[in-house]
Design a protein around this motif. Structure first.
Motif, PDB file in Angstrom:
ATOM      1  N   THR A   1       7.846   4.321   9.281  1.00 57.09           N
ATOM      2  CA  THR A   1       6.585   4.036   8.600  1.00 57.09           C
ATOM      3  C   THR A   1       6.286   5.199   7.671  1.00 57.09           C
ATOM      4  OG1 THR A   1       5.244   5.074  10.330  1.00 57.09           O
ATOM      5  CG2 THR A   1       5.683   2.717  10.571  1.00 57.09           C
TER       6      THR A   1
ATOM      7  N   GLU B   1       2.850   7.037   6.083  1.00 51.57           N
ATOM      8  CA  GLU B   1       1.396   7.114   6.092  1.00 51.57           C
ATOM      9  C   GLU B   1       0.817   6.724   4.733  1.00 51.57           C
ATOM     10  OE1 GLU B   1      -1.843  10.617   6.821  1.00 51.57           O
ATOM     11  OE2 GLU B   1      -0.057  10.602   8.093  1.00 51.57           O
ATOM     12  N   GLY B   2      -0.196   5.869   4.756  1.00 50.67           N
ATOM     13  CA  GLY B   2      -0.882   5.463   3.536  1.00 50.67           C
ATOM     14  C   GLY B   2      -0.178   4.358   2.762  1.00 50.67           C
TER      15      GLY B   2
ATOM     16  N   ARG C   1       7.090  -0.574   6.751  1.00 56.16           N
ATOM     17  CA  ARG C   1       7.432  -0.796   8.157  1.00 56.16           C
ATOM     18  C   ARG C   1       8.867  -1.308   8.174  1.00 56.16           C
ATOM     19  NH1 ARG C   1       6.051  -1.707  13.385  1.00 56.16           N
ATOM     20  NH2 ARG C   1       6.988  -3.529  14.363  1.00 56.16           N
TER      21      ARG C   1
END
Length: 64
Positions: A47, A49-50, A54
């Motif tokens: 992943t 962040e932001g 995925r």
């Protein structure tokens, strides 16, 4: 845009992921006495962040 800093940083991150993942898998196999006990199903989830990243990779490791 100069992609060299990005590429170097990405390669550094992927090397860290590979090395640390191998160490953790070796540790869990050793600590739980899994060597020779068939396949080990593994999953890696990436992943960022932001973002909506995925990325999941599933695999099997032959434990001998």
């Amino acid at each position: 845009m100069n992609n060299e800093p990005f590429n170097l940083s990405l390669r550094r991150f992927l090397k860290q992921v590979g090395v640390s993942s191998q160490q953790e898998i070796e540790r869990i196999v050793r600590d739980h006495g899994l060597a020779g006990k068939g396949p080990l199903k593994v999953r890696m989830l990436l992943t960022a962040e932001g973002t909506d990243l995925r990325h999941e990779v599933n695999g099997t490791i032959d434990l001998g």
